[in-house]
Design a protein around this motif. Structure first.
Motif, PDB file in Angstrom:
ATOM      1  N   GLY A  93       0.781  -1.220   0.000  1.00  0.00           N
ATOM      2  CA  GLY A  93       0.000   0.000   0.000  1.00  0.00           C
ATOM      3  C   GLY A  93       0.814   1.270   0.000  1.00  0.00           C
ATOM      4  N   TRP A  94       2.116   1.191  -0.274  1.00  0.00           N
ATOM      5  CA  TRP A  94       2.941   2.399  -0.274  1.00  0.00           C
ATOM      6  C   TRP A  94       2.557   3.325  -1.427  1.00  0.00           C
ATOM      7  CZ3 TRP A  94       6.075   4.345   3.292  1.00  0.00           C
ATOM      8  CH2 TRP A  94       6.910   5.396   2.931  1.00  0.00           C
ATOM      9  N   ASN A  95       2.383   2.762  -2.632  1.00  0.00           N
ATOM     10  CA  ASN A  95       1.982   3.558  -3.789  1.00  0.00           C
ATOM     11  C   ASN A  95       0.459   3.558  -3.868  1.00  0.00           C
ATOM     12  OD1 ASN A  95       4.663   3.974  -4.535  1.00  0.00           O
ATOM     13  ND2 ASN A  95       4.715   2.021  -5.606  1.00  0.00           N
ATOM     14  N   THR A  96      -0.160   4.665  -3.528  1.00  0.00           N
ATOM     15  CA  THR A  96      -1.619   4.739  -3.500  1.00  0.00           C
ATOM     16  C   THR A  96      -2.183   5.506  -4.687  1.00  0.00           C
ATOM     17  OG1 THR A  96      -1.495   6.709  -2.123  1.00  0.00           O
ATOM     18  CG2 THR A  96      -1.713   4.589  -1.000  1.00  0.00           C
ATOM     19  N   THR A  97      -1.347   6.090  -5.522  1.00  0.00           N
ATOM     20  CA  THR A  97      -1.857   6.829  -6.674  1.00  0.00           C
ATOM     21  C   THR A  97      -2.237   5.835  -7.770  1.00  0.00           C
ATOM     22  OG1 THR A  97       0.381   7.075  -7.528  1.00  0.00           O
ATOM     23  CG2 THR A  97      -0.475   8.865  -6.175  1.00  0.00           C
ATOM     24  N   PRO A  98      -3.387   6.031  -8.433  1.00  0.00           N
ATOM     25  CA  PRO A  98      -3.783   5.101  -9.486  1.00  0.00           C
ATOM     26  C   PRO A  98      -2.866   5.225 -10.700  1.00  0.00           C
ATOM     27  CG  PRO A  98      -5.318   6.920  -9.352  1.00  0.00           C
ATOM     28  CD  PRO A  98      -4.371   7.076  -8.198  1.00  0.00           C
ATOM     29  N   LEU A  99      -2.684   4.110 -11.413  1.00  0.00           N
ATOM     30  CA  LEU A  99      -1.827   4.105 -12.590  1.00  0.00           C
ATOM     31  C   LEU A  99      -2.472   4.862 -13.745  1.00  0.00           C
ATOM     32  CD1 LEU A  99      -0.610   0.415 -12.429  1.00  0.00           C
ATOM     33  CD2 LEU A  99       0.624   2.460 -11.722  1.00  0.00           C
ATOM     34  N   ILE A 100      -3.801   4.769 -13.854  1.00  0.00           N
ATOM     35  CA  ILE A 100      -4.546   5.464 -14.898  1.00  0.00           C
ATOM     36  C   ILE A 100      -5.471   6.451 -14.203  1.00  0.00           C
ATOM     37  CG2 ILE A 100      -6.183   5.188 -16.793  1.00  0.00           C
ATOM     38  CD1 ILE A 100      -5.207   2.299 -17.037  1.00  0.00           C
ATOM     39  N   PRO A 101      -5.507   7.701 -14.643  1.00  0.00           N
ATOM     40  CA  PRO A 101      -6.437   8.638 -14.004  1.00  0.00           C
ATOM     41  C   PRO A 101      -7.884   8.209 -14.249  1.00  0.00           C
ATOM     42  CG  PRO A 101      -5.380   9.641 -15.906  1.00  0.00           C
ATOM     43  CD  PRO A 101      -4.715   8.325 -15.682  1.00  0.00           C
ATOM     44  N   VAL A 102      -8.719   8.357 -13.237  1.00  0.00           N
ATOM     45  CA  VAL A 102     -10.108   7.925 -13.321  1.00  0.00           C
ATOM     46  C   VAL A 102     -10.896   8.959 -14.121  1.00  0.00           C
ATOM     47  CG1 VAL A 102     -12.173   7.373 -11.999  1.00  0.00           C
ATOM     48  CG2 VAL A 102      -9.917   6.739 -11.131  1.00  0.00           C
ATOM     49  N   ASP A 103     -11.523   8.487 -15.206  1.00  0.00           N
ATOM     50  CA  ASP A 103     -12.377   9.334 -16.031  1.00  0.00           C
ATOM     51  C   ASP A 103     -13.778   8.727 -15.989  1.00  0.00           C
ATOM     52  OD1 ASP A 103     -13.406  11.157 -17.773  1.00  0.00           O
ATOM     53  OD2 ASP A 103     -12.488  10.280 -19.566  1.00  0.00           O
TER      54      ASP A 103
END
Length: 120
Positions: A93-103
């Motif tokens: 859970g260290w990287n919590t930013t999504p790989l693809i931005p949510v659209d």
């Protein structure tokens, strides 16, 4: 040397002085004098409420910016404190930013529930 009967002679003043000098030398070798104290940033500090009628708690003192920065740095979560995880448990859970931005307008990746039992 000790006598056979278990009785020992008391050391004379020269021997006492030698023992004392040796003891002081050993103590000074192990002692360190600390003159600069600071707050451990890894240890949480629990504040205790002040007494309302005490005069020494009501004295206004200027804020120490260095102390406040250390105090606020210690209260941050690990992702803001460190660039990389420090333990194996932090890696999850260290990287919590999504790989693809949510659209939400893109129907390929966003599937909202249109009907449910409540909306019928």
């Amino acid at each position: 040397m000790a006598a056979r009967g278990g009785k020992t002679e008391p050391p004379d003043q020269v021997q006492q002085n030698q023992l004392l000098c040796e003891r002081v030398r050993k103590e000074l070798r192990c002692q360190r004098l600390y003159t600069q104290y600071s707050v451990n940033p890894l240890h949480r500090v629990h504040t205790i409420t002040k007494k309302p009628m005490s005069w020494h708690d009501n004295i206004e003192e200027p804020a120490d910016d260095k102390f406040l920065n250390i105090f606020h740095q210690a209260a941050l979560e690990p992702t803001k404190k460190y660039a990389e995880p420090q333990t194996e448990s932090q890696e999850i859970g260290w990287n919590t930013t999504p790989l693809i931005p949510v659209d939400r307008t893109d129907r390929r990746l966003y599937f909202p529930r249109r009907r449910s039992e409540i909306t019928k």
